[in-house]
Design a protein around this motif. Structure first.
Motif, PDB file in Angstrom:
ATOM      1  N   ILE A  67       1.856  -1.524   2.150  1.00  0.00           N
ATOM      2  CA  ILE A  67       0.403  -0.777   3.303  1.00  0.00           C
ATOM      3  C   ILE A  67       0.390   1.375   3.620  1.00  0.00           C
ATOM      4  N   ARG A  68       1.263   1.855   3.619  1.00  0.00           N
ATOM      5  CA  ARG A  68       1.214   3.065   3.540  1.00  0.00           C
ATOM      6  C   ARG A  68      -0.245   3.350   2.906  1.00  0.00           C
ATOM      7  N   GLU A  69       0.474   2.618   1.684  1.00  0.00           N
ATOM      8  CA  GLU A  69      -0.859   2.952   0.396  1.00  0.00           C
ATOM      9  C   GLU A  69      -2.557   1.976   0.551  1.00  0.00           C
ATOM     10  N   ILE A  70      -2.405   1.460   1.544  1.00  0.00           N
ATOM     11  CA  ILE A  70      -3.393   1.367   1.733  1.00  0.00           C
ATOM     12  C   ILE A  70      -4.610   2.029   2.631  1.00  0.00           C
ATOM     13  N   LEU A  71      -3.737   1.888   3.948  1.00  0.00           N
ATOM     14  CA  LEU A  71      -3.672   2.990   4.777  1.00  0.00           C
ATOM     15  C   LEU A  71      -4.533   4.555   4.038  1.00  0.00           C
ATOM     16  N   ASN A  72      -3.586   4.661   3.262  1.00  0.00           N
ATOM     17  CA  ASN A  72      -3.819   6.113   2.603  1.00  0.00           C
ATOM     18  C   ASN A  72      -5.374   6.026   1.990  1.00  0.00           C
ATOM     19  N   GLN A  73      -5.513   4.728   1.118  1.00  0.00           N
ATOM     20  CA  GLN A  73      -7.103   4.601   0.015  1.00  0.00           C
ATOM     21  C   GLN A  73      -7.931   4.548   1.411  1.00  0.00           C
ATOM     22  N   LYS A  74      -7.742   3.773   2.751  1.00  0.00           N
ATOM     23  CA  LYS A  74      -9.024   3.431   3.725  1.00  0.00           C
ATOM     24  C   LYS A  74      -9.583   2.601   3.564  1.00  0.00           C
ATOM     25  N   LEU A  75      -8.541   1.582   2.752  1.00  0.00           N
ATOM     26  CA  LEU A  75      -8.817   0.223   2.843  1.00  0.00           C
ATOM     27  C   LEU A  75      -8.885  -0.537   3.761  1.00  0.00           C
ATOM     28  N   ASN A  76      -8.308   0.060   5.300  1.00  0.00           N
ATOM     29  CA  ASN A  76      -7.888  -0.296   6.438  1.00  0.00           C
ATOM     30  C   ASN A  76      -8.994  -0.496   7.333  1.00  0.00           C
ATOM     31  N   LYS A  77      -9.953  -0.007   6.832  1.00  0.00           N
ATOM     32  CA  LYS A  77     -11.447   0.857   8.173  1.00  0.00           C
ATOM     33  C   LYS A  77     -12.718  -0.125   7.186  1.00  0.00           C
ATOM     34  N   PRO A  78     -12.796  -1.401   7.831  1.00  0.00           N
ATOM     35  CA  PRO A  78     -13.465  -2.633   7.873  1.00  0.00           C
ATOM     36  C   PRO A  78     -15.303  -2.367   8.348  1.00  0.00           C
ATOM     37  N   LYS A  79     -16.101  -2.962   7.583  1.00  0.00           N
ATOM     38  CA  LYS A  79     -17.364  -2.319   7.241  1.00  0.00           C
ATOM     39  C   LYS A  79     -17.842  -3.789   8.864  1.00  0.00           C
ATOM     40  N   LYS A  80     -16.876  -4.743   8.823  1.00  0.00           N
ATOM     41  CA  LYS A  80     -17.076  -5.836   9.686  1.00  0.00           C
ATOM     42  C   LYS A  80     -15.825  -6.734   9.902  1.00  0.00           C
ATOM     43  N   GLY A  81     -15.847  -7.098  11.188  1.00  0.00           N
ATOM     44  CA  GLY A  81     -14.438  -7.370  11.973  1.00  0.00           C
ATOM     45  C   GLY A  81     -13.774  -6.213  12.457  1.00  0.00           C
ATOM     46  N   THR A  82     -11.782  -6.972  12.185  1.00  0.00           N
ATOM     47  CA  THR A  82     -10.455  -5.983  12.368  1.00  0.00           C
ATOM     48  C   THR A  82     -10.070  -6.060  11.540  1.00  0.00           C
ATOM     49  N   ILE A  83      -9.364  -4.409  11.138  1.00  0.00           N
ATOM     50  CA  ILE A  83      -8.035  -4.992  10.280  1.00  0.00           C
ATOM     51  C   ILE A  83      -7.078  -4.082  11.614  1.00  0.00           C
ATOM     52  N   ILE A  84      -5.963  -4.959  11.695  1.00  0.00           N
ATOM     53  CA  ILE A  84      -4.132  -4.493  12.334  1.00  0.00           C
ATOM     54  C   ILE A  84      -3.314  -4.348  10.930  1.00  0.00           C
ATOM     55  N   CYS A  85      -2.602  -3.359  10.978  1.00  0.00           N
ATOM     56  CA  CYS A  85      -1.787  -2.882  10.357  1.00  0.00           C
ATOM     57  C   CYS A  85      -0.220  -2.280  11.268  1.00  0.00           C
ATOM     58  N   ILE A  86       0.885  -3.321  10.462  1.00  0.00           N
ATOM     59  CA  ILE A  86       2.250  -2.841  11.198  1.00  0.00           C
ATOM     60  C   ILE A  86       2.620  -2.786  10.175  1.00  0.00           C
ATOM     61  N   PRO A  87       3.144  -1.580   9.299  1.00  0.00           N
ATOM     62  CA  PRO A  87       3.777  -1.059   8.617  1.00  0.00           C
ATOM     63  C   PRO A  87       4.557  -1.876   8.380  1.00  0.00           C
ATOM     64  N   VAL A  88       6.005  -0.781   9.719  1.00  0.00           N
ATOM     65  CA  VAL A  88       7.425  -1.154  10.008  1.00  0.00           C
ATOM     66  C   VAL A  88       7.464  -1.967  11.359  1.00  0.00           C
ATOM     67  N   PHE A  89       7.664  -3.575  10.824  1.00  0.00           N
ATOM     68  CA  PHE A  89       7.946  -4.031  12.326  1.00  0.00           C
ATOM     69  C   PHE A  89       9.039  -4.654  12.691  1.00  0.00           C
ATOM     70  N   ASN A  90      10.060  -4.554  11.975  1.00  0.00           N
ATOM     71  CA  ASN A  90      11.835  -4.343  12.571  1.00  0.00           C
ATOM     72  C   ASN A  90      12.318  -2.223  11.849  1.00  0.00           C
ATOM     73  N   ILE A  91      11.658  -2.288  13.339  1.00  0.00           N
ATOM     74  CA  ILE A  91      11.808  -0.132  12.957  1.00  0.00           C
ATOM     75  C   ILE A  91      13.376  -0.035  13.299  1.00  0.00           C
ATOM     76  N   PHE A  92      14.349  -1.341  13.480  1.00  0.00           N
ATOM     77  CA  PHE A  92      15.348  -0.862  13.860  1.00  0.00           C
ATOM     78  C   PHE A  92      15.796  -0.762  12.276  1.00  0.00           C
ATOM     79  N   GLY A  93      16.521  -1.976  11.794  1.00  0.00           N
ATOM     80  CA  GLY A  93      16.632  -2.868  10.195  1.00  0.00           C
ATOM     81  C   GLY A  93      16.191  -1.386   9.634  1.00  0.00           C
ATOM     82  N   TYR A  94      14.694  -0.892   9.802  1.00  0.00           N
ATOM     83  CA  TYR A  94      14.388  -0.011   9.037  1.00  0.00           C
ATOM     84  C   TYR A  94      14.676   1.693   8.804  1.00  0.00           C
TER      85      TYR A  94
END
Length: 316
Positions: A67-94
């Motif tokens: 997901i970090r690389e997807i953000l880095n390449q800006k692949l999460n910027k849609p021309k339509k719709g919505t892209i939600i990224c949660i790179p670290v869900f279990n922040i405690f464990g991380y």
């Protein structure tokens, strides 16, 4: 499909802008608040809502890297719709590089959660109530647990036509049929009528460049296919379908030397590895019990009798 207005975590998400929200998990015993960042990119054009999620198990960092690389390449910027990224869900464990939540529970067995249950259950409940209903598609990134290394693969249920369609578009080396596990995030999303792909690749506590590349390219393919971003779908080859599988377990304890490559097709009685003692007196070969694909390998140096060594396809 996203409609006007689009609300997430109680906040209205503006069109054409990047919005960062936070899920407040809990306070540490030091009174420090722990929050999970949620990165939202919403187009001005209506379209599907896709959630990219990693780190359900805190030590599975390959997904975080994807997901970090997807953000880095800006692949999460849609021309339509919505892209939600949660790179670290279990922040405690991380934070402490462990699989579990602080209450010792596996977050991926706590869904849909409960308002007044354990910490993991309350967090699962918050996600199920405030995020899950508002998305159409999910890609959930995982790795093998402990020292078990998975070949890059998508797992989906055999009867899930939409999931299988997207799994083929993702174009991983392997597509593994896997039933829904009770109380998992995948099971809960399916019950809510959402399409979810589960990506598995590599092992915990590593950043594997090949696995990250597979995850990024596959996700890009799916986003192009769903019409969220522009580009050409990349097809490297036909995925291998694994409908049935079994674990080959150690019949002896000892030092474990692997001689087979992950993802390989092997013949019956081909040597997969060797179990030996430290003193040069004991050596036992591990043979393939039948013709099969190897799609997960236990990379641990020392094994005990009964430990799972290789995950093998079972041909019909």
């Amino acid at each position: 499909m996203s409609n006007n207005p689009f609300t997430l975590l109680g906040k209205e998400i503006p069109e054409g802008k990047r919005t960062i929200l936070e899920i407040e998990v809990a306070k540490l015993h030091t009174r420090t608040t722990v929050k999970v960042p949620v990165i939202i990119e919403r187009s001005k054009e209506p379209g599907p809502v896709v959630l990219l999620l990693a780190g359900v198990h805190g030590d599975e960092v390959n997904g975080v890297g994807i997901i970090r690389e997807i953000l880095n390449q800006k692949l999460n910027k849609p021309k339509k719709g919505t892209i939600i990224c949660i790179p670290v869900f279990n922040i405690f464990g991380y934070l402490i590089q462990t699989r579990e939540f602080p209450d010792g529970r596996d977050l991926n067995r706590m869904f849909p959660g409960s308002l007044n249950g354990s910490l993991a259950s309350q967090f699962a409940f918050q996600f199920t109530k405030e995020i899950a209903p508002f998305v159409d598609y999910v890609i959930d990134f995982h790795t093998g647990g402990d020292q078990r290394e998975n070949i890059a693969q998508i797992r989906c249920a055999e009867g899930d036509k939409k999931g299988l369609e997207l799994a083929k578009v993702f174009n991983p080396p392997m597509i593994v049929y896997s039933s829904y596990i009770s109380k998992s995030l995948r099971d809960t999303m399916n019950k809510l009528g959402k399409t979810i792909l589960l990506f598995e690749g590599g092992k915990s506590k590593e950043l594997n460049a090949n696995i990250i590349s597979e995850g990024v390219n596959g996700t890009k393919n799916v986003l192009i296919y769903l019409g969220l971003i522009d580009g050409e779908i990349t097809v490297k080859g036909d995925p291998i379908f694994i409908k049935n599988a079994k674990w080959l377990r150690a019949t002896y304890s000892g030092m474990f030397k692997i001689t087979v490559k992950n993802g390989a097709r092997v013949k019956k009685k081909e040597i997969l590895g060797v179990i030996q003692d430290p003193f040069g007196e004991f050596k036992k070969r591990v043979y393939a019990p039948f013709d099969c694909y190897v799609f997960c390998i236990n990379k641990t140096a020392i094994v005990n009798k009964g430990d799972a060594l290789f995950h093998l396809s079972v041909d019909e």
